[in-house]
Design a protein around this motif. Structure first.
Motif, PDB file in Angstrom:
ATOM      1  N   UNK A 175     -13.406   2.275  -2.529  1.00 26.80           N
ATOM      2  CA  UNK A 175     -12.277   1.689  -1.824  1.00 26.80           C
ATOM      3  C   UNK A 175     -11.380   1.029  -2.863  1.00 26.80           C
ATOM      4  N   UNK A 176     -10.122   1.438  -2.904  1.00 27.48           N
ATOM      5  CA  UNK A 176      -9.168   0.864  -3.852  1.00 27.48           C
ATOM      6  C   UNK A 176      -8.239  -0.071  -3.097  1.00 27.48           C
ATOM      7  N   UNK A 177      -8.280  -1.335  -3.425  1.00 29.83           N
ATOM      8  CA  UNK A 177      -7.446  -2.325  -2.758  1.00 29.83           C
ATOM      9  C   UNK A 177      -6.203  -2.650  -3.556  1.00 29.83           C
ATOM     10  N   UNK A 178      -5.141  -3.049  -2.835  1.00 31.51           N
ATOM     11  CA  UNK A 178      -3.886  -3.382  -3.491  1.00 31.51           C
ATOM     12  C   UNK A 178      -3.706  -4.856  -3.777  1.00 31.51           C
ATOM     13  N   UNK A 179      -4.750  -5.651  -3.484  1.00 30.79           N
ATOM     14  CA  UNK A 179      -4.687  -7.069  -3.823  1.00 30.79           C
ATOM     15  C   UNK A 179      -3.869  -7.902  -2.862  1.00 30.79           C
ATOM     16  N   UNK A 180      -3.490  -9.080  -3.303  1.00 25.14           N
ATOM     17  CA  UNK A 180      -2.870 -10.078  -2.431  1.00 25.14           C
ATOM     18  C   UNK A 180      -1.486  -9.689  -1.938  1.00 25.14           C
ATOM     19  N   UNK A 181      -0.828  -8.734  -2.586  1.00 27.23           N
ATOM     20  CA  UNK A 181       0.499  -8.322  -2.132  1.00 27.23           C
ATOM     21  C   UNK A 181       0.429  -7.221  -1.082  1.00 27.23           C
ATOM     22  N   UNK A 182      -0.763  -6.782  -0.745  1.00 30.44           N
ATOM     23  CA  UNK A 182      -0.919  -5.798   0.330  1.00 30.44           C
ATOM     24  C   UNK A 182      -1.061  -6.518   1.661  1.00 30.44           C
ATOM     25  N   UNK A 183      -0.570  -5.877   2.737  1.00 30.88           N
ATOM     26  CA  UNK A 183      -0.755  -6.462   4.060  1.00 30.88           C
ATOM     27  C   UNK A 183      -2.114  -6.116   4.656  1.00 30.88           C
ATOM     28  N   UNK A 184      -2.894  -5.292   3.986  1.00 33.21           N
ATOM     29  CA  UNK A 184      -4.247  -4.985   4.442  1.00 33.21           C
ATOM     30  C   UNK A 184      -5.179  -6.131   4.064  1.00 33.21           C
ATOM     31  N   UNK A 185      -5.942  -6.679   5.012  1.00 33.97           N
ATOM     32  CA  UNK A 185      -6.869  -7.775   4.691  1.00 33.97           C
ATOM     33  C   UNK A 185      -7.905  -7.322   3.657  1.00 33.97           C
ATOM     34  N   UNK A 186      -7.814  -7.858   2.469  1.00 32.93           N
ATOM     35  CA  UNK A 186      -8.697  -7.419   1.389  1.00 32.93           C
ATOM     36  C   UNK A 186     -10.151  -7.801   1.640  1.00 32.93           C
TER      37      UNK A 186
END
Length: 233
Positions: free
Chosen positions: A176-187
């Motif tokens: 799973x690759x997350x976009x960090x704090x600037x993503x609107x997806x709850x990390x």
């Protein structure tokens, strides 16, 4: 320079568009785009993967040059993916999905875990997401059926509990690759999903936002190289 060719295939009596590159004798990798995009969104990543994979990027129903039948759900998307891989005789394949398409992959991997070799989910998991107004998923967007967005976003806000509860059924190694704090997806949701997967891991590219493969392509490709090429041997 990597050459990508365009094709049309009939699935369940509907036309679907896909792009192809790489050696047909290489291991197959299927790429699925996010909401409001099409197969071309993957061109840079497809070119990178073509050195090691037979790459097939499918345009999902309601988007671009694929059919706009007016009926949309993650279950239907899963059925399209199953029909696509069956039609191309891909008994087992690597799957990479961004956003909505990673959910499609999740549904397939829970239903048919033996068919997935390895899997990558980009900045998503089967959780509710609070989409901001004026979503960043607009620049470079493809033509799409607005009713597809309405139907799929409704499902995202009201996810089938089995999508989450059945995560332990997924046997494929999953990144799973997350976009960090600037993503609107709850990390934190991505982290919890990675913990529930039998062979899951989370890698975060901080400040990448939701469109990780677009905003930080070199770091994204490096994660794919480590997960698919080095560890996939």
């Amino acid at each position: 320079m990597t050459v990508l060719s365009d094709h049309t295939i009939e699935l369940s009596h509907l036309p679907f568009h896909y792009r192809e590159t790489g050696d047909p004798d290489a291991p197959p990798a299927v790429l699925l785009h996010g909401l409001m995009y099409d197969a071309r969104d993957w061109d840079e990543i497809a070119g990178f993967l073509a050195e090691h994979y037979h790459v097939l990027a499918l345009t999902q129903r309601g988007h671009g040059e694929s059919a706009w039948p007016g009926e949309y759900s993650f279950e239907l998307g899963c059925g399209d993916l199953e029909a696509f891989t069956d039609a191309l005789s891909l008994e087992r394949f690597t799957l990479i999905g961004h956003s909505m398409s990673a959910r499609v992959g999740c549904v397939l991997a829970e239903k048919w875990p033996e068919r997935i070799e390895r899997m990558v989910w980009e900045d998503t998991a089967p959780i509710d997401v609070d989409f901001p107004e004026g979503s960043e998923e607009v620049p470079g967007a493809a033509r799409f059926d607005f009713s597809a967005a309405t139907s799929l976003v409704h499902q995202i806000h009201n996810p089938d509990p089995s999508w989450w509860n059945d995560l332990p059924k997924i046997t494929a190694p999953t990144l799973i690759i997350g976009g960090g704090s600037t993503s609107y997806t709850p990390q934190e949701g991505l982290a919890e999903a990675a913990r529930l997967l039998p062979d899951g891991r989370l890698e975060t590219i901080e400040d990448a936002g939701h469109l990780v493969h677009r905003t930080r392509p070199e770091e994204y490709k490096e994660l794919l190289r480590k997960f698919l090429v080095e560890n996939g041997k």
